[in-house]
Scaffold this active site. Sequence first.
Site, PDB file in Angstrom:
ATOM      1  N   GLU A 126      49.016 -14.763  15.341  1.00 10.85           N
ATOM      2  CA  GLU A 126      48.910 -14.551  16.034  1.00 10.85           C
ATOM      3  C   GLU A 126      49.395 -14.073  17.019  1.00 10.85           C
ATOM      4  O   GLU A 126      50.191 -13.068  18.184  1.00 10.85           O
ATOM      5  CB  GLU A 126      48.826 -15.968  17.069  1.00 10.85           C
ATOM      6  CG  GLU A 126      48.638 -16.246  18.319  1.00 10.85           C
ATOM      7  CD  GLU A 126      49.327 -17.700  19.189  1.00 10.85           C
ATOM      8  OE1 GLU A 126      49.120 -17.429  19.854  1.00 10.85           O
ATOM      9  OE2 GLU A 126      49.170 -18.767  18.027  1.00 10.85           O
ATOM     10  N   ASP A 183      49.237 -10.472  19.280  1.00 10.40           N
ATOM     11  CA  ASP A 183      49.034 -10.545  20.219  1.00 10.40           C
ATOM     12  C   ASP A 183      50.090  -9.067  20.844  1.00 10.40           C
ATOM     13  O   ASP A 183      49.808  -8.452  22.114  1.00 10.40           O
ATOM     14  CB  ASP A 183      50.529 -12.245  20.566  1.00 10.40           C
ATOM     15  CG  ASP A 183      50.959 -11.355  22.604  1.00 10.40           C
ATOM     16  OD1 ASP A 183      50.312 -11.532  23.352  1.00 10.40           O
ATOM     17  OD2 ASP A 183      51.980 -11.449  22.710  1.00 10.40           O
ATOM     18  N   ASP A 223      44.086 -17.765  20.431  1.00  9.39           N
ATOM     19  CA  ASP A 223      44.720 -17.569  20.580  1.00  9.39           C
ATOM     20  C   ASP A 223      44.764 -17.685  18.580  1.00  9.39           C
ATOM     21  O   ASP A 223      45.359 -16.588  18.035  1.00  9.39           O
ATOM     22  CB  ASP A 223      46.194 -19.366  19.897  1.00  9.39           C
ATOM     23  CG  ASP A 223      46.935 -19.499  20.867  1.00  9.39           C
ATOM     24  OD1 ASP A 223      47.080 -19.021  22.163  1.00  9.39           O
ATOM     25  OD2 ASP A 223      47.396 -20.803  20.822  1.00  9.39           O
ATOM     26  N   GLU A 258      43.554 -13.723  19.001  1.00 12.68           N
ATOM     27  CA  GLU A 258      44.478 -12.862  18.229  1.00 12.68           C
ATOM     28  C   GLU A 258      45.130 -12.928  16.852  1.00 12.68           C
ATOM     29  O   GLU A 258      45.704 -11.764  16.332  1.00 12.68           O
ATOM     30  CB  GLU A 258      45.895 -13.399  19.222  1.00 12.68           C
ATOM     31  CG  GLU A 258      45.568 -13.123  20.586  1.00 12.68           C
ATOM     32  CD  GLU A 258      47.090 -13.169  21.787  1.00 12.68           C
ATOM     33  OE1 GLU A 258      47.339 -12.919  22.617  1.00 12.68           O
ATOM     34  OE2 GLU A 258      47.876 -14.501  20.837  1.00 12.68           O
TER      35      GLU A 258
END
EC number: 3.1.26.3
Length: 229
Positions: A40, A44, A113, A116
């Site tokens: 994640e 991101d 999440d 990502e």
Amino acid sequence: MSVSLSRLERQLGYTFKDQELMVLALTHRSFAGRNNERLEFLGDAILNFVAGEALFERFPQAREGQLSRLRARLVKGETLALLARGFDLGEYLRLGSGELKSGGFRRESILADALEALIGAIYLDAGMEAARERVLAWLTTEFDSLTLVDTNKDPKTRLQEFLQSRACELPRYEVVDIQGEPHCRTFFVECEINLLNEKSRGQGVSRRIAEQVAAAAALIALGVENGHE
């Protein structure tokens, strides 16, 4: 690989060479063993870079702050969770029993999440171009709906959208002092958000204006805007 994961790959438009990466990306921290938090983190960063690069090219006249606000709209948790629901991502998540019983597979932050994490997994599986291609494909509708008019929002709105994009709690505003005569007052407001150790402050001739000034100060403290637009 199970039939269900094959179905998810078709929905994502990507087939993993290393299917363990895909499984890991779908594994929440409540599940025993390794989880998707590191993926994640990576996803991101990739998402923000790809979105920023695309906006830089699409809006050559936009200022830094405008680009930051457009990107915040693209990568906010609400947008990512909506995409994840479109992929039925909740059906594939590996959750601990408690999280499963509480409906974690529907929770916006968990879905965002996981998406990502999948971006991070695609990057590790096939490199930056593959990750970029998927991000841009998934966000096509959102990209096409953006205009610079979207950046003409007040600081409180911009701060709220930024925090929502990070799945953070909303800001809290408090009037800490009022000075002056009734016909000529100055309001002093503090803005508290969990991402900052110190409260941001603002003042103005009304509570509303003081809150806007405090929100603008918070955006600068967060590094989202530079205060020189």
